[in-house]
Enzyme design. Sequence first.
Site, PDB file in Angstrom:
ATOM      1  CG  ASN A  44      -0.454  -0.226   2.515  1.00 37.84           C
ATOM      2  OD1 ASN A  44       0.605  -0.816   2.673  1.00 37.84           O
ATOM      3  ND2 ASN A  44      -1.165   0.230   3.518  1.00 37.84           N
ATOM      4  CD  GLU A  46      -1.463   4.988   4.469  1.00 38.55           C
ATOM      5  OE1 GLU A  46      -0.872   5.778   5.231  1.00 38.55           O
ATOM      6  OE2 GLU A  46      -2.218   4.077   4.879  1.00 38.55           O
ATOM      7  CD  GLU A  57      -5.547  -6.024  -0.894  1.00 33.78           C
ATOM      8  OE1 GLU A  57      -4.926  -4.937  -0.817  1.00 33.78           O
ATOM      9  OE2 GLU A  57      -6.460  -6.339  -0.124  1.00 33.78           O
TER      10      GLU A  57
HETATM   11  N1  THU Z   1      -5.334  -1.378   2.619  1.00 36.80           N
HETATM   12  C1  THU Z   1      -4.800  -2.242   1.703  1.00 36.80           C
HETATM   13  O1  THU Z   1      -3.660  -2.072   1.251  1.00 36.80           O
HETATM   14  N2  THU Z   1      -5.576  -3.283   1.303  1.00 36.80           N
HETATM   15  C2  THU Z   1      -6.840  -3.535   1.746  1.00 36.80           C
HETATM   16  O2  THU Z   1      -7.506  -4.432   1.255  1.00 36.80           O
HETATM   17  C3  THU Z   1      -7.390  -2.740   2.839  1.00 36.80           C
HETATM   18  C4  THU Z   1      -6.658  -1.503   3.188  1.00 36.80           C
HETATM   19  C5  THU Z   1      -4.509  -0.245   3.081  1.00 36.80           C
HETATM   20  C6  THU Z   1      -5.023   1.109   2.668  1.00 36.80           C
HETATM   21  C7  THU Z   1      -4.423   1.997   3.725  1.00 36.80           C
HETATM   22  O3  THU Z   1      -3.111   2.365   3.319  1.00 36.80           O
HETATM   23  C8  THU Z   1      -4.308   1.119   4.954  1.00 36.80           C
HETATM   24  O4  THU Z   1      -4.449  -0.221   4.491  1.00 36.80           O
HETATM   25  C9  THU Z   1      -5.383   1.396   6.001  1.00 36.80           C
HETATM   26  O5  THU Z   1      -6.653   1.376   5.436  1.00 36.80           O
END
Ligand code: THU
Length: 135
Positions: A44, A46, A57
């Site tokens: 992920n 941000e 994903e």
């Molecule tokens: N996040 C993911 O990477 N995948 C998911 O399926 C759920 C949430 C991340 C997004 C954000 O950076 C952090 O988790 C908290 O929501």
Amino acid sequence: MTIPWQELEQAAQQVVLNAYVPASGFSVGAALLDESGTVHRGCNVENASFSLTSCAERNAVFAAVASGVRPGGVRALVLYTPTEKAVSPCGACRQVLAEFMPAQAPVRALCKGPDQKEWTVEQLLPDAFAMKEGG
Ligand code: THU
């Protein structure tokens, strides 16, 4: 096709270290297997403008697509979080997984502890939207 779960798990555990999470501190790693046996990874990412966050994903699927993978070409995906309990893919990611994975392909969620979850893509998103008649 035999799924190399251990390889996927290790890849997801490695890539989670690259997660960029200044807003949430919640790191997620994803590793997927394509139909040719290649593993692709995503974490992920941000942003100071929160809504621009991109999930692990989806980043893994998009990396695979950039390498030439097409709908149906993702055969398995492992999601890893350094948490006590395994987490579930978010709704947006489910829609993207449904586009690039066969309905019966497995998605496995692992974490630091012994907890783990596994679903088929169809279980994650029954009756998924698709831009063709009959779904
Ligand atoms: N996040 C993911 O990477 N995948 C998911 O399926 C759920 C949430 C991340 C997004 C954000 O950076 C952090 O988790 C908290 O929501």
